[in-house]
Scaffold this active site. Structure first.
Site, PDB file in Angstrom:
ATOM      1  N   ASP A  87     166.238  83.202  91.703  1.00 37.51           N
ATOM      2  CA  ASP A  87     167.910  82.143  92.421  1.00 37.51           C
ATOM      3  C   ASP A  87     168.292  81.471  91.423  1.00 37.51           C
ATOM      4  O   ASP A  87     169.669  80.464  91.973  1.00 37.51           O
ATOM      5  CB  ASP A  87     167.265  81.559  93.779  1.00 37.51           C
ATOM      6  CG  ASP A  87     166.348  81.702  94.919  1.00 37.51           C
ATOM      7  OD1 ASP A  87     166.791  83.282  94.969  1.00 37.51           O
ATOM      8  OD2 ASP A  87     166.302  80.799  95.904  1.00 37.51           O
TER       9      ASP A  87
ATOM     10  N   ASP B 149     169.207  84.146  97.456  1.00 38.48           N
ATOM     11  CA  ASP B 149     169.347  83.313  98.500  1.00 38.48           C
ATOM     12  C   ASP B 149     170.596  83.718  98.973  1.00 38.48           C
ATOM     13  O   ASP B 149     171.210  84.433  98.793  1.00 38.48           O
ATOM     14  CB  ASP B 149     169.429  81.492  98.287  1.00 38.48           C
ATOM     15  CG  ASP B 149     168.698  80.824  99.026  1.00 38.48           C
ATOM     16  OD1 ASP B 149     167.865  81.264 100.049  1.00 38.48           O
ATOM     17  OD2 ASP B 149     169.189  79.495  99.373  1.00 38.48           O
TER      18      ASP B 149
ATOM     19  N   HIS C  95     172.355  83.277 102.605  1.00 36.76           N
ATOM     20  CA  HIS C  95     172.088  83.364 104.086  1.00 36.76           C
ATOM     21  C   HIS C  95     173.837  83.416 104.843  1.00 36.76           C
ATOM     22  O   HIS C  95     174.874  83.589 104.624  1.00 36.76           O
ATOM     23  CB  HIS C  95     172.305  81.456 104.076  1.00 36.76           C
ATOM     24  CG  HIS C  95     171.079  80.637 103.172  1.00 36.76           C
ATOM     25  ND1 HIS C  95     169.526  81.205 103.814  1.00 36.76           N
ATOM     26  CD2 HIS C  95     171.096  80.301 102.753  1.00 36.76           C
ATOM     27  CE1 HIS C  95     169.294  80.245 102.611  1.00 36.76           C
ATOM     28  NE2 HIS C  95     169.728  79.955 102.044  1.00 36.76           N
TER      29      HIS C  95
ATOM     30  N   HIS D  55     175.420  76.934 101.694  1.00 37.42           N
ATOM     31  CA  HIS D  55     174.892  77.700  99.860  1.00 37.42           C
ATOM     32  C   HIS D  55     174.521  79.048 100.629  1.00 37.42           C
ATOM     33  O   HIS D  55     174.478  79.668 101.233  1.00 37.42           O
ATOM     34  CB  HIS D  55     173.881  76.006  99.558  1.00 37.42           C
ATOM     35  CG  HIS D  55     173.038  76.266 100.270  1.00 37.42           C
ATOM     36  ND1 HIS D  55     172.264  76.194 101.116  1.00 37.42           N
ATOM     37  CD2 HIS D  55     172.083  77.647  99.655  1.00 37.42           C
ATOM     38  CE1 HIS D  55     170.665  76.137 101.142  1.00 37.42           C
ATOM     39  NE2 HIS D  55     170.513  77.017 101.000  1.00 37.42           N
TER      40      HIS D  55
ATOM     41  N   LYS E 196     166.824  86.824 100.371  1.00 32.41           N
ATOM     42  CA  LYS E 196     165.681  85.398 101.501  1.00 32.41           C
ATOM     43  C   LYS E 196     166.846  84.646 102.243  1.00 32.41           C
ATOM     44  O   LYS E 196     167.880  84.337 101.815  1.00 32.41           O
ATOM     45  CB  LYS E 196     164.688  85.481 100.504  1.00 32.41           C
ATOM     46  CG  LYS E 196     165.385  84.433  99.798  1.00 32.41           C
ATOM     47  CD  LYS E 196     163.981  83.833  98.491  1.00 32.41           C
ATOM     48  CE  LYS E 196     164.873  83.146  97.497  1.00 32.41           C
ATOM     49  NZ  LYS E 196     165.279  81.480  98.234  1.00 32.41           N
TER      50      LYS E 196
ATOM     51  N   CYS F 139     162.467  76.772  95.457  1.00 34.43           N
ATOM     52  CA  CYS F 139     162.652  78.442  95.807  1.00 34.43           C
ATOM     53  C   CYS F 139     161.233  78.769  94.624  1.00 34.43           C
ATOM     54  O   CYS F 139     160.716  79.480  94.822  1.00 34.43           O
ATOM     55  CB  CYS F 139     163.689  79.330  95.838  1.00 34.43           C
ATOM     56  SG  CYS F 139     164.263  78.380  96.756  1.00 34.43           S
TER      57      CYS F 139
HETATM   58  C1  VGL Z   1     166.522  76.536  97.160  1.00 29.97           C
HETATM   59  C2  VGL Z   1     166.951  74.816  98.550  1.00 29.97           C
HETATM   60  C3  VGL Z   1     168.006  75.685 100.144  1.00 29.97           C
HETATM   61  C4  VGL Z   1     166.260  77.294  96.334  1.00 29.97           C
HETATM   62  C5  VGL Z   1     167.566  77.398  98.815  1.00 29.97           C
HETATM   63  O1  VGL Z   1     166.778  78.425  95.082  1.00 29.97           O
HETATM   64  O2  VGL Z   1     165.098  76.358  95.088  1.00 29.97           O
HETATM   65  N1  VGL Z   1     166.715  75.398  97.499  1.00 29.97           N
HETATM   66  N2  VGL Z   1     167.483  76.989  99.436  1.00 29.97           N
HETATM   67 ZN    ZN Z   2     168.848  78.054 100.603  1.00 30.02          ZN
END
Ligand code: VGL
Ligand code: ZN
Length: 213
Positions: A8, A49, A51, A84, A109, A154
């Protein structure tokens, strides 16, 4: 076989982003040093990440709720975040300057709006696989080296799942940064990982020839 898993390293997690990880940009340089080293890893993959706009982890999708509050999301406890890493947006792209062309595969993901996915392997309910475990198994990987953002979310859950899958798992300390929603979260994450058998290393140690040398 050894795999590097880059977790990420995306715009929205960098300073100035909606889910800024303090000094998250500092993960880029050590990551690039490892991505540029030839022969250190047999397989190089990344997680992203990714979404949908209506994701259940976004406070904005729960009227009256604020980021940082905890809700029940389809039976799991869920911290609410600012919007995000929405699919296809600039914020979801890898950090500028990250040598992403070295990634053999990218595992996305967090696409299911009803469940979050901190680990690069499974969603938070361990209901669905991203395909990463199957991919690594197919490539004969027994050792994984994990770095990226965020240490206390993550990166941590990716490393814990790697251990559960029976992989020898290394956490590359200097190439990770944490959110620290609560002071001490990064230290707690490192202690939890160590207790579960995740081993600590650094980019320097790896570039010198590996933790064993
Ligand atoms: C993450 C919070 C929400 C991360 C991703 O990559 O650590 N943290 N989504
Ligand atoms: Zn996230």
């Amino acid at each position: 076989m050894r795999a590097l898993i880059v977790v990420d390293i995306q715009n929205d997690f960098l300073p100035g982003g909606p889910l800024a990880v303090p000094r998250g940009d500092e993960a880029v340089a050590p990551t690039n040093r490892l991505l540029d080293s030839t022969g250190l890893f047999d397989v190089v993959v990344a997680t992203q990440d990714w979404h949908p706009q209506d994701h259940g982890s976004f406070a904005a999708n729960h009227p009256g709720k604020r980021p940082g509050e905890v809700i029940d999301l389809a039976g799991l406890s869920q911290i609410l975040w600012r919007v995000h890493c929405v699919q296809g947006t600039r914020g979801a792209k890898f950090a500028p300057g990250l040598h992403a062309e070295r990634f053999e595969r990218v595992f996305r993901k967090g696409q299911n709006p009803a469940i979050d996915s901190y680990s690069g392997f499974f969603d938070n309910g361990h209901r669905q696989s991203t395909g990463l475990a199957e991919f690594l198994r197919g490539r004969g990987v027994g050792e994984v080296y994990i770095l990226g953002l965020a240490t206390d979310y993550c990166v941590k859950f990716t490393a814990l799942d790697a251990r559960e899958l029976g992989l020898e798992t290394w956490f590359i300390e200097d190439a990770c940064r944490g959110v620290e929603l609560h002071a001490g979260d990064v230290q707690k994450a490192i202690e939890e990982l160590t207790a579960r058998g995740v081993r600590m290393t650094t980019t320097d140690e790896l570039l010198r020839g590996g933790p064993q040398s």
